[in-house]
Each structure stands twice: as structure tokens, then as C-alpha cells.
Design a protein around this motif. Sequence first.
Motif, mmCIF file in Angstrom:
data_model
loop_
_atom_site.group_PDB
_atom_site.id
_atom_site.type_symbol
_atom_site.label_atom_id
_atom_site.label_comp_id
_atom_site.label_asym_id
_atom_site.label_seq_id
_atom_site.Cartn_x
_atom_site.Cartn_y
_atom_site.Cartn_z
ATOM 1 N N PHE A 269 0.802 -1.218 0.000
ATOM 2 C CA PHE A 269 0.000 0.000 0.000
ATOM 3 C C PHE A 269 0.839 1.275 0.000
ATOM 4 N N ASP A 270 2.165 1.117 -0.075
ATOM 5 C CA ASP A 270 3.033 2.296 -0.077
ATOM 6 C C ASP A 270 2.772 3.189 -1.287
ATOM 7 N N SER A 271 2.503 2.574 -2.428
ATOM 8 C CA SER A 271 2.255 3.378 -3.633
ATOM 9 C C SER A 271 0.984 4.195 -3.491
ATOM 10 N N LEU A 272 -0.024 3.658 -2.814
ATOM 11 C CA LEU A 272 -1.245 4.426 -2.558
ATOM 12 C C LEU A 272 -0.966 5.585 -1.608
ATOM 13 N N ALA A 273 -0.147 5.315 -0.596
ATOM 14 C CA ALA A 273 0.168 6.351 0.390
ATOM 15 C C ALA A 273 0.916 7.516 -0.229
ATOM 16 N N GLU A 274 1.636 7.257 -1.324
ATOM 17 C CA GLU A 274 2.428 8.313 -1.963
ATOM 18 C C GLU A 274 1.613 9.171 -2.926
ATOM 19 N N GLU A 275 0.377 8.769 -3.212
ATOM 20 C CA GLU A 275 -0.442 9.570 -4.132
ATOM 21 C C GLU A 275 -0.818 10.905 -3.471
ATOM 22 N N LYS A 465 -17.273 11.044 -5.324
ATOM 23 C CA LYS A 465 -17.383 12.157 -4.370
ATOM 24 C C LYS A 465 -17.643 13.488 -5.068
ATOM 25 N N GLY A 466 -17.847 13.453 -6.385
ATOM 26 C CA GLY A 466 -18.097 14.679 -7.124
ATOM 27 C C GLY A 466 -16.839 15.428 -7.500
ATOM 28 N N LEU A 467 -15.681 14.772 -7.454
ATOM 29 C CA LEU A 467 -14.403 15.405 -7.793
ATOM 30 C C LEU A 467 -13.979 15.002 -9.195
ATOM 31 N N ALA A 468 -13.271 15.878 -9.849
ATOM 32 C CA ALA A 468 -12.804 15.602 -11.206
ATOM 33 C C ALA A 468 -11.684 14.569 -11.176
ATOM 34 N N PRO A 469 -11.648 13.675 -12.178
ATOM 35 C CA PRO A 469 -10.547 12.705 -12.242
ATOM 36 C C PRO A 469 -9.226 13.401 -12.560
ATOM 37 N N LEU A 470 -8.142 12.747 -12.226
ATOM 38 C CA LEU A 470 -6.813 13.287 -12.479
ATOM 39 C C LEU A 470 -6.026 12.321 -13.356
ATOM 40 N N PRO A 471 -5.082 12.816 -14.157
ATOM 41 C CA PRO A 471 -4.202 11.910 -14.898
ATOM 42 C C PRO A 471 -3.266 11.187 -13.923
ATOM 43 N N VAL A 472 -2.539 10.210 -14.418
ATOM 44 C CA VAL A 472 -1.572 9.501 -13.587
ATOM 45 C C VAL A 472 -0.644 10.511 -12.933
ATOM 46 N N GLN A 473 -0.586 10.479 -11.613
ATOM 47 C CA GLN A 473 0.183 11.463 -10.856
ATOM 48 C C GLN A 473 1.640 11.047 -10.648
ATOM 49 N N ARG A 474 1.869 9.745 -10.600
ATOM 50 C CA ARG A 474 3.202 9.271 -10.265
ATOM 51 C C ARG A 474 3.536 8.028 -11.079
ATOM 52 N N ASN A 475 4.773 7.973 -11.559
ATOM 53 C CA ASN A 475 5.327 6.740 -12.096
ATOM 54 C C ASN A 475 6.050 6.072 -10.933
ATOM 55 N N TYR A 476 5.426 5.028 -10.370
ATOM 56 C CA TYR A 476 5.916 4.470 -9.115
ATOM 57 C C TYR A 476 7.355 3.981 -9.228
ATOM 58 N N ARG A 477 7.683 3.307 -10.310
ATOM 59 C CA ARG A 477 9.048 2.793 -10.480
ATOM 60 C C ARG A 477 10.054 3.920 -10.614
ATOM 61 N N GLU A 479 9.698 6.948 -9.513
ATOM 62 C CA GLU A 479 9.777 7.635 -8.219
ATOM 63 C C GLU A 479 10.713 6.903 -7.266
ATOM 64 N N LYS A 480 10.668 5.569 -7.295
ATOM 65 C CA LYS A 480 11.565 4.812 -6.429
ATOM 66 C C LYS A 480 13.018 5.055 -6.809
ATOM 67 N N GLU A 481 13.308 5.101 -8.095
ATOM 68 C CA GLU A 481 14.684 5.364 -8.528
ATOM 69 C C GLU A 481 15.143 6.737 -8.058
ATOM 70 N N ARG A 482 14.262 7.713 -8.135
ATOM 71 C CA ARG A 482 14.621 9.057 -7.641
ATOM 72 C C ARG A 482 14.819 9.043 -6.129
#
Length: 509
Positions: A269-275, A465-477, A479-482
Motif C-alpha cells: 500500500f506504499d504506492s497508494l500512500a504516496e499519491e 465524491k463529485g471530484l474531477a478525475p486526475l491523470p496519472v500522478q506518479r510513475n511508481y518505479r 519515483e523509487k529510482e529518484r
Amino acid sequence: MTQYIMLQGTSSHVGKSILTTALCRIFYRMGRQVVPFKAQNMALNSYVTRQGLEMGRAQVAQAEAAGLEPAVDMNPVLLKPTGNSCSQVIIDGLPIGNMSARDYHKGYSLRAFSAVTEALERLKQRYDTIVIEGAGSPAEVNLRDHDIVNMRVAKYLRAPVLLVADIDRGGSLAALVGTLELLEPEERDLVKGLIINKFRGDISLFTPAVDFLEQKTGKPVLGVIPYIEKLGIDEEDSVSLDDKPRVPQTGDVQIAVIQTPKISNFTDFDSLAEEPDASLYYVRTVEELGHPDVIILPGSKNTTEDLRWLRASGLADCLSLQVKRGTPVIGICGGYQMLGQSIYDPHHTESDFSEVAGLGLLPVTTTFADWKQTYQVQALCRPFSFMGETLQAGRLGGYEIHMGQTDVAPGAVEPFVVCQRSGRDCSLTVGTAREDGLVFGTYIHGLFDNDPFRRDMINILRRHKGLAPLPVQRNYRAEKERSYDRLAAVTAQHLDMDTILRIMRDSGL
């Protein structure tokens, strides 16, 4: 000739794993052929290699930092706690059975050391640098005779040791001095330097403490590493659960993870926590649950005991009520099994109970076997209903670790299809969803590390929840390299790397 450096600590959770990861990245960026190593790991978070073998998750992060594919030689002995002072013992990636702490430490651990030395000899043939991580403290005198992960490894290799203390916890000076005092003279001689980790504040105010340590111990302080916020790197074991959020933080989407007593692989669930638009928190009571947008039931090292705990805590009834109110529930591995109708344990693999009723939220039943399934997988997520919309993500990567075989009722929705297990083509369903789109589960660990799936799921919750969708916010792999690069840069800035390199060279002469 292979060079070594070993990190040992004054206690658990002082940052040995993270500093080992940092050194792996530093040496990798120097162009060295570097490999991480931990003789014995006790952890609930594990990983499956491409060969279908199981190893500790921390060594996976270290391997990634070193630019390597994870391999069990990096962690030849893995202990997975099952409860009641008992652990599943895994040697060279394969489980050999459950043992009590007494039986393991008094009877088996020294035999397991042969797996340690054999792995080290193989690594020495392939790599010019081995960064070694210890476990707990080398000064536990009651465990010294049977210890196979700290000074026994250092003495076997004649590896120089850096002793790490966590100043954020307090008492770091006393911990360093006391640890050295409790070591045998030969062991003390192997300690070539001290590291103060997780420092906050004005470093100039710490100079008198550094001078005291060097005079008192005769060992140089080779670094004072600052506290690094939001590392974004997999953590080692259940100790890190104490640092997880217990209440929702800032974020549009609230995600609650049920922290069962035998929770495992919570790195899922770490990738979810980083969103940036998600707030993930861990709950142990009905009161802590609050009003999340989605609830996740995680993997478990003892599904039967965790299922009984859910009932005793009132969370089982609460989950059913949440679903009736329209809150979706997701189960991963053991959590998926708990969501079903029943769990059968004919061989008493986990407990003395032959059958335990599930939560009844999915049309599946699980039967435990006396052998474990461990695979890296490539899978396909077929479109399925989630919260009244269609969740689809195409191809997925992940891994399976489970003891059970789950049977699905005829006509049930089965969106997750594994098309490759450990490199072999197949076509197997490994998950189930309800037609009303409120509950689904799967055996795929690492599901949320797949960027399209994670974002599609969060966007459905946003729209609900009535919120607009967002594009992909993070490239998880990426981000890990960074994160590895950032960790290496900060650590290298505050470590005396010239002295460490000299110590490594001298030890190999």
C-alpha cells in the motif's frame, strides 16, 4: 578481491536497512559491482523472485538501489513470525517448516549458518563489493552463541563494521558506548567507526558529543546523518507500522487499511500512500475506522487468527455494515480469503480449527494446503464493475505468496487472470469481484504498484465524491529510482566516504 562493509545497530529500527540501501546506491553510482546481503531477516514483508523463491522485502529495495534483480542469496535465511513465539523458517527461498523461537535459536540456527556461508561464497564470485546488514543488536549476550547475522558474519569475512545509533529515539551516546562495552575484544576490534542516524537540528551543537564519543570509545564518528522525510522506500518489518498514520491526513480520497495482528506485506500500500490526492491510514478498532472512501483488508501471516480477531474486535460486523452503506472493500491475499464464505484447514496448517466462517462478502471458499505457492506473475485485469463504473487497467505485474487454494462459485465475476507465473505461460483466475461493484479481492501482491490500475481506482472514488478525475500522478518505479538517488546523495554528503573506502581497502589486505 571482494571488499566488504557491514552495518550493525545498537538496536532494531535504527536505520540499518535504509543506510545499507544508501551505500548500495552510492557504490552503484561509483561503478562498482555491489550487492546487498543480510544473513537472516525476521520480517512480515516478503517478496518472490523471478525463480519463485521468497526473500525479505528490505533486501529487494537494496538490490534495486544496487541496480540488481533481487535474488535469495542476498537473504538466505528468512523468518516469518506466525504468532506465539513461532516463525516459519525459509532457507534459500523455500519454507522448511515452523519452529518456536527456542527450537530455532537453540537447535537450528547454527545449522542454517551453512546456507549463509554458501550464499556469501557465491556472491564473492560475482561482486566486488558486498554491503552487509546486521539485525537488532550484536550486544544481546543471551543470543550471542546462536547469532548468525551479526558478529558471526563479520568474523567469518573479517568485514569492517560501522555501528549505527538512532539519535531521534534518544540515548544514542549511551547505546553506542554500552554496545561496544558488551562486545568481545575481537568483535570490538572489527568496529571501525560509528554513525549517528536521524539527526534533527543544528549539527554544530552536536560537536561536543562527537568529541566525547571518539575519546570514550576510540572509534571515529564517520557520519551524522540527518532525518530524511518521506523517503519513499520500502521498510523492513512490522516495527515500521508504529510510524504509520492512524487517522486520515490531507487528501481527497480516504483509504483505510485494517491492521490485523498478523498483517503481512503492508508494503503493498506504499504506492497508494504516496499519491498526492490520497490519504492512507491504518486502523485497529471500529472507532479508528471513521468514514473512509475505501477499506482494504491486507495479507496475513495467519489468516485464521486474523479472521477471528476481526470478529472479536467488532470490525467484521463493521465491514459488513460499511458495504451495506456503499463503502467498497478490497481484499489482498489473506484479506481476499477472509472476504469469502469459509476457510478450511484440513492439515491444521495455521491453527487447530478445521473450518472457520469467512466474512461472507465474496462467493468464494478457501482450503489451505501444506505447501506454499510463490510466483512472480504477469496478469490481465479484465474490465469489471467498481462503484457503479468500469475499472480496467489491462496488464499488471506482481507476485503471489499464499498457502490456500480458493474456489469460486459458478458465474462469479473473475477479473484478474494470471497469464504468466515465474516465466511460464498459463491462464488462471486469481481474484473475484461482486456484481454490485462494492467488493473485490485478489492474490496479486503489488497490485497498486501498477500506475494505471491505481489511478483508475482512485479516479472512480474521486468521481463518486463529485471530484474531477486526475491523470496519472506518479510513475511508481521512476519515483523509487529518484528516492534511491536522493537517499544516496544525502547520505554521501554526511558520511566520510573517503575513510569508509580506505577502511574497506585495508580490510581486504
